[in-house]
Design a protein around this motif. Sequence first.
Motif, PDB file in Angstrom:
ATOM      1  N   UNK A 434       0.836  -1.209   0.000  1.00 16.29           N
ATOM      2  CA  UNK A 434       0.000   0.000   0.000  1.00 16.29           C
ATOM      3  C   UNK A 434       0.871   1.260   0.000  1.00 16.29           C
ATOM      4  N   UNK A 435       2.108   1.090  -0.421  1.00 15.85           N
ATOM      5  CA  UNK A 435       2.980   2.249  -0.603  1.00 15.85           C
ATOM      6  C   UNK A 435       3.775   2.667   0.613  1.00 15.85           C
ATOM      7  N   UNK A 436       3.709   1.880   1.715  1.00 17.26           N
ATOM      8  CA  UNK A 436       4.510   2.218   2.888  1.00 17.26           C
ATOM      9  C   UNK A 436       5.951   1.786   2.678  1.00 17.26           C
ATOM     10  N   UNK A 437       6.864   2.517   3.250  1.00 17.38           N
ATOM     11  CA  UNK A 437       8.297   2.256   3.091  1.00 17.38           C
ATOM     12  C   UNK A 437       8.882   1.866   4.445  1.00 17.38           C
ATOM     13  N   UNK A 438      10.104   1.306   4.464  1.00 19.23           N
ATOM     14  CA  UNK A 438      10.719   0.941   5.742  1.00 19.23           C
ATOM     15  C   UNK A 438      10.732   2.106   6.734  1.00 19.23           C
ATOM     16  N   UNK A 439      10.499   1.766   7.980  1.00 15.40           N
ATOM     17  CA  UNK A 439      10.332   2.771   9.022  1.00 15.40           C
ATOM     18  C   UNK A 439      11.375   2.539  10.118  1.00 15.40           C
ATOM     19  N   UNK A 440      12.582   3.114   9.992  1.00 13.91           N
ATOM     20  CA  UNK A 440      13.604   2.954  11.022  1.00 13.91           C
ATOM     21  C   UNK A 440      13.175   3.596  12.336  1.00 13.91           C
ATOM     22  N   UNK A 441      13.787   3.128  13.411  1.00 15.47           N
ATOM     23  CA  UNK A 441      13.481   3.651  14.749  1.00 15.47           C
ATOM     24  C   UNK A 441      13.919   5.109  14.849  1.00 15.47           C
ATOM     25  N   UNK A 442      13.059   5.914  15.437  1.00 14.58           N
ATOM     26  CA  UNK A 442      13.341   7.340  15.649  1.00 14.58           C
ATOM     27  C   UNK A 442      13.316   7.601  17.149  1.00 14.58           C
ATOM     28  N   UNK A 443      14.479   7.876  17.705  1.00 16.58           N
ATOM     29  CA  UNK A 443      14.575   8.054  19.149  1.00 16.58           C
ATOM     30  C   UNK A 443      13.798   9.272  19.643  1.00 16.58           C
ATOM     31  N   UNK A 444      13.508  10.195  18.746  1.00 13.74           N
ATOM     32  CA  UNK A 444      12.771  11.396  19.158  1.00 13.74           C
ATOM     33  C   UNK A 444      11.267  11.246  19.025  1.00 13.74           C
ATOM     34  N   UNK A 445      10.833  10.110  18.472  1.00 12.93           N
ATOM     35  CA  UNK A 445       9.397   9.923  18.229  1.00 12.93           C
ATOM     36  C   UNK A 445       9.050   8.449  18.353  1.00 12.93           C
ATOM     37  N   UNK A 446       8.701   8.027  19.563  1.00 13.75           N
ATOM     38  CA  UNK A 446       8.363   6.628  19.779  1.00 13.75           C
ATOM     39  C   UNK A 446       7.386   6.523  20.947  1.00 13.75           C
ATOM     40  N   UNK A 447       6.790   5.360  21.074  1.00 19.77           N
ATOM     41  CA  UNK A 447       5.866   5.111  22.186  1.00 19.77           C
ATOM     42  C   UNK A 447       6.634   5.110  23.504  1.00 19.77           C
ATOM     43  N   UNK A 448       5.920   5.275  24.586  1.00 17.91           N
ATOM     44  CA  UNK A 448       6.543   5.233  25.905  1.00 17.91           C
ATOM     45  C   UNK A 448       7.074   3.830  26.193  1.00 17.91           C
ATOM     46  N   UNK A 449       8.231   3.741  26.825  1.00 18.79           N
ATOM     47  CA  UNK A 449       8.789   2.453  27.198  1.00 18.79           C
ATOM     48  C   UNK A 449       7.944   1.854  28.329  1.00 18.79           C
ATOM     49  N   UNK A 450       7.768   0.540  28.356  1.00 22.29           N
ATOM     50  CA  UNK A 450       6.992  -0.081  29.436  1.00 22.29           C
ATOM     51  C   UNK A 450       7.741  -0.017  30.770  1.00 22.29           C
ATOM     52  N   UNK A 451       6.974   0.028  31.869  1.00 18.73           N
ATOM     53  CA  UNK A 451       7.587   0.056  33.201  1.00 18.73           C
ATOM     54  C   UNK A 451       8.249  -1.278  33.523  1.00 18.73           C
ATOM     55  N   UNK A 452       7.563  -2.367  33.168  1.00 17.57           N
ATOM     56  CA  UNK A 452       8.098  -3.709  33.380  1.00 17.57           C
ATOM     57  C   UNK A 452       8.116  -4.421  32.019  1.00 17.57           C
ATOM     58  N   UNK A 453       9.194  -4.283  31.275  1.00 21.17           N
ATOM     59  CA  UNK A 453       9.201  -4.797  29.906  1.00 21.17           C
ATOM     60  C   UNK A 453       9.109  -6.323  29.838  1.00 21.17           C
ATOM     61  N   UNK A 454       8.543  -6.781  28.745  1.00 17.66           N
ATOM     62  CA  UNK A 454       8.556  -8.204  28.447  1.00 17.66           C
ATOM     63  C   UNK A 454      10.010  -8.657  28.251  1.00 17.66           C
ATOM     64  N   UNK A 455      10.325  -9.870  28.732  1.00 17.09           N
ATOM     65  CA  UNK A 455      11.686 -10.403  28.681  1.00 17.09           C
ATOM     66  C   UNK A 455      11.664 -11.769  28.021  1.00 17.09           C
ATOM     67  N   UNK A 456      12.540 -11.977  27.044  1.00 20.37           N
ATOM     68  CA  UNK A 456      12.708 -13.284  26.411  1.00 20.37           C
ATOM     69  C   UNK A 456      14.033 -13.303  25.654  1.00 20.37           C
TER      70      UNK A 456
END
Length: 623
Positions: A434-456
Amino acid sequence: MKLFLIASLLSCANAATRTFNWTTGWGLQDVDGMGERPVITCNGEWPWPDVRVNKGDQVEIYLTNGFNGTTNTSLHVHGLFQRGSTQMDGPPGVTQCPITPGNTFLYNFTVDENAGAYWYHSHSDGQYEDGFRGAFIIDDGENNENYPYEYDEEVVLTIGEWYDRTIDDLIPDFMSLFNPTGAEPIPQNLILNNTMNLTWEVKPDTTYLLRLINIGGFVSQYFWIEDHEMTVVEIDGITTEKNTTDMLYITVAQRYTVLVHTKNDTSRNYAIMQKFDDTMLDVIPSELELNATSTLAYDTSLGAANESFVDSLDDFLDDFYLVPYEKQELLGDPDYVITVDVAMDNLLSGINYAFFNNITYTAPKVPTLMTVLSGGDDVTNAQIYGSNTNTFVLEKDEIVDIVLNNLDTGTHPFHLHGHVFQTIIRDRAYDDAIGEVPHPYDDSDHAAFPEYPMVRDTLYVHPQSNFVIRFKADNPGVWFFHCHIEWHLLQGLAITLIEDPVAIQSNPTQQLTDSSKQVCEAAGMSYQGNAAGNTTDFLNLMGENIQEKTIPPGFTKKGIIAMTFSCLAGVLGLITLSVYGLMEEPHVEEKVIEDFRLDPREIIEDESSETNTAENTAEKIGA
């Protein structure tokens, strides 16, 4: 075929020494009911045995290479931290030399991981897809008495895919000029506990601790049990808070432990369902069954269950939101950030390879751990480990982030040896259709980090997306980080992490065993020197193993495909001319032109079409 409860296995005592003597070989087996094919055997038998040990046990595995010819082998117990024993981790070229035919390596280590589901497999040339693999279960206390959740009985189910040919037969076609897009071979079937149409006999009103382990090498699978909920209590050896779901999405190498409570009614049986994640397949052959059905049997006299359908495959559990039972807060800000971009591309031969930051992993002449042990004062200099090993040196107790940007249109599961990690970001999929392109991580624009992250220890990235994982460098060793799709590892999708190399050098338990040295000597490999085998000047990499050269600027992937099929067409044209010439046909030039009307542009536009295969091209021109 019936399922045997794990409770029937020999019970374990605390802090015992568990010794296994295994010899590889070849046998014939009809795994999926589609006919016999060669499988890798253990002491002449197949499947390989499941292993059950207790936390704190000492494990000794004497692995003997019983293959004929030049086939090497190795062993990795997936998910174990190997604290103080990194040479027992298994990947050839990383922590050991390959085990050559007729030779034995002793894997000797202490089990200090969490109780849970793990597994073992060969780490050589995709061999575990030929059956060299098995479950490795760790208990905590007699009969797992210290496990935090109550259950009545325990069962292990391994899932995977099965091919009708061996990996050695498939690799030449996969890593080929005539497969320029890098399309992975399509499996023949999905299997459950090394078979199809499994029957799991259950008791009514009983709680089962069900350990699900994807021991496959390619496809992710959707898994559900008709009209039964599954409560997740553990992933990759990490106990979690309870989370109930109707469906799981399990990539290769991942493990889910769930509680399943059976009904108090034996009037019918229910389907156990597996389904391909068919978005990972370049083509879907018409004969491929995307679903596989086994039976949860309350009463075997009622026969096998019918296939179970679901309204949507979008309702599976998202592991990102699982919370560890022992809540570990988000680690602090990273001291070191490793950013890697995933891409698939062709090198000068036209063969498709996999890349982290434009480097396709190429094994060094001296295994990386052995360069650490012999590297002296140069040990913290990443240069000595080679130009094409993609090596990063970590300092003691650093907080490390791995930022992974997926520039590819496929889903990839990534595994970190020697650690579990916190998952702090996993972005959504981006669809090129649908015309979307690769989306690299942007440290200035991301969701909030979880308080207790999933671990594996194994995590998938969405197509054209990204994730960020975080861990503490508190386990000195040499650790692989790689895609666990075996085809992609064969293509070079791996990096090497060297953690606190000074501590590795000074730790007596990290020094090479006689077994390690003997295996190297038998393989004709040095266990001293830099990546090139230079023992006098560790900064001199003359003669190191490197990847082949890149394609000159101006060539595109479509251009490579067109060139490939044009060359093929030319060869087939010459064959056709020869055939007509031998037949002494009149007007041969006109017949060749008429029969050989193929447009390479059509090949590019529809690579999946039957008319684009070499076989059908040959048929079309009469070769």
